[in-house]
Each structure stands twice: as C-alpha cells, then as structure tokens.
Design an enzyme around this catalytic site. Structure first.
Site, PDB file in Angstrom:
ATOM      1  CB  VAL A  15      -0.968  -0.004   1.204  1.00 52.71           C
ATOM      2  CG1 VAL A  15      -1.764   1.301   1.259  1.00 52.71           C
ATOM      3  CG2 VAL A  15      -1.923  -1.191   1.137  1.00 52.71           C
ATOM      4  CB  SER A  41      13.011  -0.198   5.391  1.00 57.38           C
ATOM      5  OG  SER A  41      12.138  -1.248   5.137  1.00 57.38           O
ATOM      6  CB  CYS A 129      -9.628  -3.465   0.237  1.00 62.50           C
ATOM      7  SG  CYS A 129      -9.240  -4.977   1.132  1.00 62.50           S
ATOM      8  CD  GLN A 156     -11.932 -10.015   0.463  1.00 61.67           C
ATOM      9  OE1 GLN A 156     -12.911 -10.238   1.144  1.00 61.67           O
ATOM     10  NE2 GLN A 156     -10.856  -9.413   0.952  1.00 61.67           N
ATOM     11  NE  ARG A 229      -6.462 -13.789   3.032  1.00 67.29           N
ATOM     12  CZ  ARG A 229      -6.273 -12.499   3.204  1.00 67.29           C
ATOM     13  NH1 ARG A 229      -6.340 -11.675   2.189  1.00 67.29           N
ATOM     14  NH2 ARG A 229      -6.029 -12.015   4.404  1.00 67.29           N
ATOM     15  CG  HIS A 236     -10.513  -7.410  -3.095  1.00 68.14           C
ATOM     16  ND1 HIS A 236      -9.367  -8.149  -3.281  1.00 68.14           N
ATOM     17  CD2 HIS A 236     -10.426  -6.919  -1.821  1.00 68.14           C
ATOM     18  CE1 HIS A 236      -8.627  -8.094  -2.178  1.00 68.14           C
ATOM     19  NE2 HIS A 236      -9.242  -7.354  -1.276  1.00 68.14           N
TER      20      HIS A 236
HETATM   21  N1  LIG Z   1      -3.092  -4.955   0.891  1.00 65.93           N
HETATM   22  C1  LIG Z   1      -4.348  -4.456   0.866  1.00 65.93           C
HETATM   23  O1  LIG Z   1      -5.171  -4.756  -0.047  1.00 65.93           O
HETATM   24  C2  LIG Z   1      -4.810  -3.513   1.928  1.00 65.93           C
HETATM   25  C3  LIG Z   1      -6.014  -2.870   1.735  1.00 65.93           C
HETATM   26  C4  LIG Z   1      -6.489  -2.002   2.720  1.00 65.93           C
HETATM   27  C5  LIG Z   1      -5.736  -1.813   3.846  1.00 65.93           C
HETATM   28  N2  LIG Z   1      -4.560  -2.450   4.027  1.00 65.93           N
HETATM   29  C6  LIG Z   1      -3.838  -2.197   5.286  1.00 65.93           C
HETATM   30  O2  LIG Z   1      -2.637  -1.462   5.034  1.00 65.93           O
HETATM   31  C7  LIG Z   1      -1.626  -1.876   5.960  1.00 65.93           C
HETATM   32  C8  LIG Z   1      -0.387  -2.314   5.186  1.00 65.93           C
HETATM   33  O3  LIG Z   1      -0.738  -3.305   4.256  1.00 65.93           O
HETATM   34  P1  LIG Z   1       0.269  -3.751   3.086  1.00 65.93           P
HETATM   35  O4  LIG Z   1      -0.554  -4.648   2.253  1.00 65.93           O
HETATM   36  O5  LIG Z   1       0.947  -2.588   2.455  1.00 65.93           O
HETATM   37  O6  LIG Z   1       1.362  -4.588   3.941  1.00 65.93           O
HETATM   38  P2  LIG Z   1       2.888  -4.887   3.625  1.00 65.93           P
HETATM   39  O7  LIG Z   1       3.126  -4.969   2.170  1.00 65.93           O
HETATM   40  O8  LIG Z   1       3.224  -6.066   4.462  1.00 65.93           O
HETATM   41  O9  LIG Z   1       3.684  -3.596   4.202  1.00 65.93           O
HETATM   42  C9  LIG Z   1       3.805  -3.317   5.552  1.00 65.93           C
HETATM   43  C10 LIG Z   1       4.544  -1.995   5.763  1.00 65.93           C
HETATM   44  O10 LIG Z   1       4.535  -1.711   7.172  1.00 65.93           O
HETATM   45  C11 LIG Z   1       5.886  -1.418   7.565  1.00 65.93           C
HETATM   46  N3  LIG Z   1       6.136  -1.804   8.950  1.00 65.93           N
HETATM   47  C12 LIG Z   1       5.991  -3.020   9.504  1.00 65.93           C
HETATM   48  N4  LIG Z   1       6.387  -2.993  10.807  1.00 65.93           N
HETATM   49  C13 LIG Z   1       6.779  -1.713  11.054  1.00 65.93           C
HETATM   50  C14 LIG Z   1       7.314  -1.040  12.188  1.00 65.93           C
HETATM   51  N5  LIG Z   1       7.541  -1.690  13.342  1.00 65.93           N
HETATM   52  N6  LIG Z   1       7.622   0.272  12.079  1.00 65.93           N
HETATM   53  C15 LIG Z   1       7.425   0.932  10.911  1.00 65.93           C
HETATM   54  N7  LIG Z   1       6.927   0.354   9.793  1.00 65.93           N
HETATM   55  C16 LIG Z   1       6.616  -0.948   9.863  1.00 65.93           C
HETATM   56  C17 LIG Z   1       6.739  -2.240   6.635  1.00 65.93           C
HETATM   57  O11 LIG Z   1       8.056  -1.747   6.664  1.00 65.93           O
HETATM   58  P3  LIG Z   1       9.338  -2.723   6.411  1.00 65.93           P
HETATM   59  O12 LIG Z   1       9.369  -2.980   4.927  1.00 65.93           O
HETATM   60  O13 LIG Z   1      10.480  -1.910   6.895  1.00 65.93           O
HETATM   61  O14 LIG Z   1       9.099  -3.962   7.202  1.00 65.93           O
HETATM   62  C18 LIG Z   1       5.995  -2.011   5.318  1.00 65.93           C
HETATM   63  O15 LIG Z   1       6.354  -0.756   4.805  1.00 65.93           O
HETATM   64  C19 LIG Z   1      -2.255  -2.961   6.826  1.00 65.93           C
HETATM   65  O16 LIG Z   1      -2.763  -2.350   7.988  1.00 65.93           O
HETATM   66  C20 LIG Z   1      -3.391  -3.478   5.980  1.00 65.93           C
HETATM   67  O17 LIG Z   1      -4.442  -4.012   6.742  1.00 65.93           O
HETATM   68  C21 LIG Z   1      -4.062  -3.293   3.096  1.00 65.93           C
END
Ligand SMILES: NC(=O)c1ccc[n+]([C@@H]2O[C@H](COP(=O)([O-])OP(=O)(O)OC[C@H]3O[C@@H](n4cnc5c(N)ncnc54)[C@H](OP(=O)(O)O)[C@@H]3O)[C@@H](O)[C@H]2O)c1
Length: 331
Positions: A15, A41, A129, A156, A229, A236
């Site tokens: 995201v 990172s 989403c 999804q 899923r 989705h």
């Molecule tokens: N994917 C979807 O379709 C979707 C839709 C709606 C909402 N969301 C929500 O958006 C959020 C992220 O989803 P995503 O799909 O982008 O997940 P993701 O690809 O796993 O990315 C997670 C992000 O969070 C960072 N992070 C994790 N632990 C951290 C910490 N301790 N301090 C600072 N940053 C940290 C990670 O950084 P590093 O790379 O450094 O670990 C990475 O940038 C979740 O809450 C999810 O529920 C996702």
C-alpha cells in the site's frame, strides 16, 4: 497553489508504494515528503518526483508534524503512532483497522460520506478494501430506493494480505509446500482468520458488516457477508445481493449508478460485457456489472462489483480523502 507536507508510514509496503505512485500520478501539491518504515528498511532509498529519499525508521523520536500522514504499517503501529502524529497537529489517514470503529474517528469513502470529515479530531480511518468498493454502488441505491438487506460474497485477491501474500502465492506455485496461510492458497479458495469476538465468522466478514453500517449511517442495516480469498494477485470481486424497500426498474438503477463519481458501469452480459479483477490493474475506479433482478424475489437485485484493492481499496481512497480535505478547506 498551497503545498502540503506529507509523511508515508509503511512506505516500503504494497500500500505504501502505491501511495507514492498515486500521489505522483495525481500531482498532489507536496512541499515536503518523508518515508517511514521499520528498522529493516534502514538504508532503503525511494524515488519521488525524480528525487531520492532515504527511508526513516519509525520511532517516537522521529515523529514530527506534517500536514498529512498516510499510514499503512498495520494496526499495532497505527494504534501507537497515529495519536503521536495527531497530537502534533498532523492529519492522520489510517489504512489499518485500528481506528475504524472508534466513535471519535470518521470512516470515509469520499464519494459517499465526505461530510463526516467535518468532525475529525486528527485521525481519519480508511475503510477495509472490500467495504470501500461496495459503498460506491450502495450509496445512491440506498438513498433512492432504501436498503432492506445486503448479502454479499467476496472473491478477494491475495495481495489483500500484503507483500507476504504475493510472496506466498509465488512460493506455492513453484513448490506447493509450507502453507503459512494455514491452508494452501495456490489453486484454492480459503477464508480470512476467525474474528476474535465472533469466532464463527472471519475478521474480514465482521469488518464489512460494521463498516458498511457506519459509512452509510444505517446502524440497523442487515448485512450478511462471506469473504473468500483466491489465488488472484490484485483485484477484489463481489457478488452483491440487495433487497430494496421500494419498487425499481433495472434501467433506473443502471442510470443511477452511471451518475456515481468514480464508478464505471459495464453491464451487457449477453454480449459478454462485465468487469473482472484483471482489468483493475493500475485503475482507481470501481466497476459494476451483471445488474439483474432476482428470479425468486422481484424486490431484489444482484450486481458484480470489482476494484483494485491496493488502489481504490487502500491508497487511492486515502489520497482522495486528503484531496477532499483540501477542497473542503479542512487543512
Ligand atoms: N493490501 C491491501 O489490499 C490492503 C487494503 C487495505 C488496507 N490495508 C492495510 O494497510 C496496511 C499495510 O498493508 P500492506 O498490504 O501494504 O502490507 P505490507 O506490504 O506487508 O507492508 C507493511 C509496511 O509496514 C511497515 N512496517 C511493519 N512494521 C513496522 C514497524 N515496526 N515500524 C514501521 N513500519 C513498519 C513495513 O516496513 P518494512 O518494509 O520496513 O518492514 C511495510 O512498509 C495494513 O494495515 C493493511 O491491513 C491493506
């Protein structure tokens, strides 16, 4: 034109990376941008508007004031850090589920309930989403014909689980072993994890029920959901069944949906015209098709609703919230 300082929290995630793309595509007026992620990172650089930016480790000491902070680093991080940014005067737009059902936090889809932005207290929640995409067709239908009940089944993509979902799908498609999702995802259909308060339901299903009621301001609305899923990378799809309060013609509903901002009607099933998940790649709109009166219940309509879960389902909706706040002079 006024410019705004923006922080992206979770900038290296699926995201987060999409926030960065969407902000550039939309020429969002930016005076300063900062990218936050975890200690993993440190050293990563991200390009934004042709300039390289070092990722900053998110720690209490690195929190500072911005006009907007767009959060997508998971619920635990949002719970701790959203208030730290907000108490500095930053408007936090949070993608996690941490704040969505908090009474003091608006839950907003800009095309549907932007008036809720007026009572924000620093944190604004971006809905789930699957909920976001269903709101675009539901709102005008609800306003015009009244909703008796909503019954929805979702189909999804695995990117809803973030980067780890996509990595797992690739891994299984080569090896077919080691199911970190408790069940195989490759060539399969599985459910989200059980909800902590309603263990017979998945957490995604409960989110859709509660968030739909909050966004539409219909706390008693009957909403029944099954979320699935699939091994699809992005996009989705939802089979939505609505029981309406007033009589309707399909042509009236089609016309109504055609007027909804950012909703595209593709509805000519006999000629093979209907939307699919694959076409949502790089698209910010929601698509709707297969509008049909139910054969058993003439007061009910079926529809097929499709969107990109990372864009309109997450990053795009959050950027649109920020744009709406600028338009409403709330920042
Ligand atoms: N994917 C979807 O379709 C979707 C839709 C709606 C909402 N969301 C929500 O958006 C959020 C992220 O989803 P995503 O799909 O982008 O997940 P993701 O690809 O796993 O990315 C997670 C992000 O969070 C960072 N992070 C994790 N632990 C951290 C910490 N301790 N301090 C600072 N940053 C940290 C990670 O950084 P590093 O790379 O450094 O670990 C990475 O940038 C979740 O809450 C999810 O529920 C996702």
């Amino acid at each position: 034109m006024k410019k705004y300082s923006v922080a992206i929290v979770g900038a290296t995630g699926l995201v987060g990376r999409t926030f960065i793309k969407v902000l550039q595509e939309q020429n969002f007026p930016i005076s300063e941008i900062q990218f936050y992620a975890s200690s993993q990172s440190i050293g990563t650089e991200i390009e934004f508007n042709s300039q390289m930016h070092k990722v900053v480790e998110l720690k209490p000491e690195t929190v500072k004031k911005f006009d907007f902070a767009l959060f997508s680093a998971g619920g635990t991080i949002s719970k701790i850090y959203a208030p730290l940014f907000a108490e500095n005067g930053t408007i936090v737009i949070d993608n996690s589920s941490a704040w969505r059902m908090d009474e003091k936090v608006p839950l907003v889809v800009p095309e549907v309930n932007s008036e809720d932005l007026l009572w924000h207290k620093g944190i604004i929640a971006n809905p789930n989403c699957s909920t976001i995409q269903m709101m675009l067709p539901l709102k005008p239908i609800s306003d015009t014909f009244g909703l008796e009940q909503v019954i929805v089944s979702t189909y999804q993509s695995i990117s809803g689980a973030g980067n780890k979902g996509l990595v797992q799908l690739d891994f299984e498609s080569q090896n077919l072993v080691d199911y970190s999702f408790t069940k195989q995802i490759y060539s399969n259909a599985i459910f989200h994890p059980s909800d902590e308060n309603y263990p017979m339901w998945s957490n995604e299903e409960i989110k859709m029920v509660n968030e739909t009621r909050k966004i539409l301001h219909l706390p008693e609305l009957k909403v029944s959901v099954t979320c699935v899923r699939l091994p699809i990378r992005i996009g989705h799809s939802e089979a939505v069944y609505l029981i309406l309060k007033k009589p309707f013609k399909i042509s009236e509903i089609r016309e109504l949906l055609g007027k909804q901002n950012n909703l595209i009607v593709e509805d000519n099933f006999p000629d093979g015209v209907y939307p699919t998940a694959a076409q949502t790649k790089d698209r910010d709109e929601v698509f709707v098709g297969r509008l049909r009166r139910d054969l058993a219940n003439p007061n009910s309509i079926w529809m097929w609703v499709v969107a990109n879960n990372i864009r309109k389902g997450a990053a795009t909706n959050a950027v649109q919230i920020a744009q709406k706040m600028i338009e409403m002079k709330l920042v």
